[in-house]
Design a protein around this motif. Sequence first.
Motif, PDB file in Angstrom:
ATOM      1  N   TYR A 387       0.732  -1.214   0.116  1.00  0.00           N
ATOM      2  CA  TYR A 387       0.052  -0.004  -0.005  1.00  0.00           C
ATOM      3  C   TYR A 387       0.697   1.283  -0.056  1.00  0.00           C
ATOM      4  N   TRP A 390       2.563   1.717  -3.410  1.00  0.00           N
ATOM      5  CA  TRP A 390       1.939   2.322  -4.377  1.00  0.00           C
ATOM      6  C   TRP A 390       1.421   3.788  -4.176  1.00  0.00           C
ATOM      7  N   THR A 391       1.003   4.174  -2.825  1.00  0.00           N
ATOM      8  CA  THR A 391       0.685   5.559  -2.707  1.00  0.00           C
ATOM      9  C   THR A 391       1.609   6.537  -2.401  1.00  0.00           C
ATOM     10  N   PRO A 393       5.547   6.173  -2.663  1.00  0.00           N
ATOM     11  CA  PRO A 393       6.834   5.278  -2.893  1.00  0.00           C
ATOM     12  C   PRO A 393       8.077   5.822  -2.371  1.00  0.00           C
TER      13      PRO A 393
ATOM     14  N   TRP B 390      -3.762   1.991  -9.569  1.00  0.00           N
ATOM     15  CA  TRP B 390      -2.481   2.159  -8.708  1.00  0.00           C
ATOM     16  C   TRP B 390      -1.354   1.500  -9.857  1.00  0.00           C
ATOM     17  N   LYS B 414       8.875  14.893  -2.493  1.00  0.00           N
ATOM     18  CA  LYS B 414       8.872  13.703  -1.264  1.00  0.00           C
ATOM     19  C   LYS B 414      10.269  13.734  -0.703  1.00  0.00           C
TER      20      LYS B 414
END
Lengths: 420, 420
Positions: A387, A390-391, A393, B390, B414
């Motif tokens: 999870y 995928w959301t 990374p 996804w 990020k």
Amino acid sequence: MFELTAILKQPKQKSRIGAAKGRDSMASALAGLVPLSFLLLLVGCASRPLYPLPGKRYDGSKKPLQTFRPYNLAHRGSNGEFPEETAAAYMRAIEEGADFIEGDVLASKDGVLIMQHDVTLDDTTDIAEHKEFANRKRACNVQGTNTTGFFHFDFTLEELKSLGVKQRYPFRDQQYNRKFPIITFEEFISIALDAPRVVGIYPEIKNPAMVNQYVKWPGGKKFEDKFVETLHKYGYRGEYMSKQWLKQPAFIQSFAPTSLIYVSNLTDLPKVFLIDDITIPTQDTNQSYWEITSDKYLNFIKNYVMGIGPWKDTIVYVSENYLQLPTDLVARAHALNLQVHPYTYRNENQFLHFNFSQDPYKEYDYWINTIGVDGLFTDFTGSLHQYQEWTTPSPSGEKSATKLLDKIGSMISKYRNPQT
Amino acid sequence: MFELTVILKQPKQKSRIGAAKGRDSMASALAGLVPLSFLLLLVGCASRPLYPLPGKRYDASKKPLQTFRPYNLAHRGSNGEFPEETAAAYMRAIEEGADFIEGDVLASKDGVLIMQHDVTLDDTTDIAEHKEFANRKRTCNVQGTNTTGFFHFDFTLEELKSLGVKQRYPFRDQQYNGKFPIITFKEFISIALDAPRVVGIYPEIKNPAMVNQYVKWPGGKKFEDKFVETLHKYGYRGEYMSKQWLKQPAFIQSFAPTSLIYVSNLTDLPKVFLIDDITIPTQDTNQSYWEVTSDKYLNFIKNYVMGIGPWKDTIVYVSENYLQPPTDLVARAHALNLQVHPYTYRNENQFLHFNFSQDPYKEYDYWINTIGVDGLFTDFTGSLHQYQEWTTPSPSGEKSATKLLDKIGSMISKYRNPQT
């Protein structure tokens, strides 16, 4: 002592590093993360001190702990797939991407710290099949309830090692039952230290009042002393997010505030205060859920801990298997700069509330994005990792420029012809 | 007739378009995809012909059917969340991203085609609570087995509409039991046509031999005739992937090869041959699984169908809840240019084999990427859609340049500070 049947029933996993066998030298056996030889080693060499290989401890090239998204806490290892708190469960969790491996520390009759969740051995081992121990069954008071069973502190380490651990839930894979032994706290630590990337540990000081009542150490030492001693022996020290800590990350957790306060004088490692269901008072101070989640108490305990670990259904109540509105516990904890690591996330639909359409990924999405927790204790490390990958990374560092170009390329290539 | 209690127990769903009420004109009621008013309408206006709103039929601005990744086939609607084959289940499936809504067509005593899976009403309706129908219970031969129950063909449409549908599985949400009625084939079609994007239909000619035995239509017409008549009436025509077909996509499915061959003379819509478990012969021609999956038979049937729909455990056998190596069925079907749409994917762990670690997304990954199927019948439309979004997100057309820049921006962002 060698469980050769384990070889036959091992699931098909490719080991990343070649096999190394031989019992004589612990060092050569630790040369790689090969499940089988490591297990043989654990079985054969229980409770000998484990010496690190030169160069196998933290070195700058190990992929560091991720700190940009909520922690993936492998609750008792990947116990959705393997019996809980065994080497196999922990190694599988590391393989699946756990940030921390979690486990409960108790103590054997001869004072060795072991990884075991229940104070009794009945639900997670084959003790019932060991007729030689049949007379050890007894009744003890466990947190106010008279409980009958085989208590861990009535067995020496050697005796505990003769047992086989089994999968506690009947609806999970039973094929590994009795194939793996209970491991020691030191063995648990070794699994983390030998991982090919930085993996933290999240051990719990479990039922300390009961352990200290039934197990005695020389020199007047208590359970909490031995616990911290072991951590120090393996180099675990440092405040949360310090350079030392990031090399060997660790959280100390407990339901017992007095134990957490006590070990605060022994180590500056970060600590987490576990909170049970709303009807259950603390085991050592007999304080109610309402008292220990009050602003006043949180303000007090935050001098010793950097986070709390509540049972998730007390953060968001459930009615007729639907979530109600969230309480303010997370908001108040965050306002005091306390992290929140709820337990426990499980994939099986009987544990999922109907809001989540029997889909564990919807549950992760809710807790991470709507509630905003900082870590999740999960029985299914692989699903949480998937999870998160995928959301959110992991950024890939130096390779990111190339990766970006790859991603752009794949986005464009999706403009394929329709299916024919 | 209006089920006002439905309002109280509706889960919180935001409707995309405003509500439109009124029973007098079906047209005005079809103005939006509002669950409640649509349901009221269905309840109040069963079996009247449904006239399309001007401009509500296919127009070029409707988002087209995706054809670049395997089809998300909402098996009986989102019956993981709502009682199967109800308007609510189908509308939920469309909301969740289904490519096609799937359902089983049977017929009432007075010859109206209805959406119903079982030939008996016992497991999916509250028939047992309707004392007025108690005397209709009887025993019939269903595919070789004597079955006792309330058979759908013993009830007129009006009588069927007085029943409430219930969730067949006790471990799924029971809160909608009795709240929604059985719907007709025409109502099912309307739900698809009124969707805000192109949504296909995947109706099954169910138990045709039995239906034709117990239900008669004037003019010597058979079940299959009425089935195709209904499709034609609503504009469903065209070969697979033709321009007409893409406007209103449809697959006709059946376990009965004679019915598929028969309707081949009536329509060029694509057809799919369903294949039952290995022990069960075809209901009309009494041929074994081995015969109907042989190269010889597939070569024959492919003159009439463009795909097969097998039970997934016959494609990859299961032993002790672990997958065995796959059979060659998919390979042989693909070699003959036949698509493969296996049934049925369910999130609950009792349906997931241990290879998948109780994780439905791992199952989707295996079937889509390892086995390579072309469509999946799932009870959990939302989970499959989430998995596909996804891993193989829809390309976004004209907005893709902006989206790419967005993605690059988020990848760079990020690189945040570590958690403090």
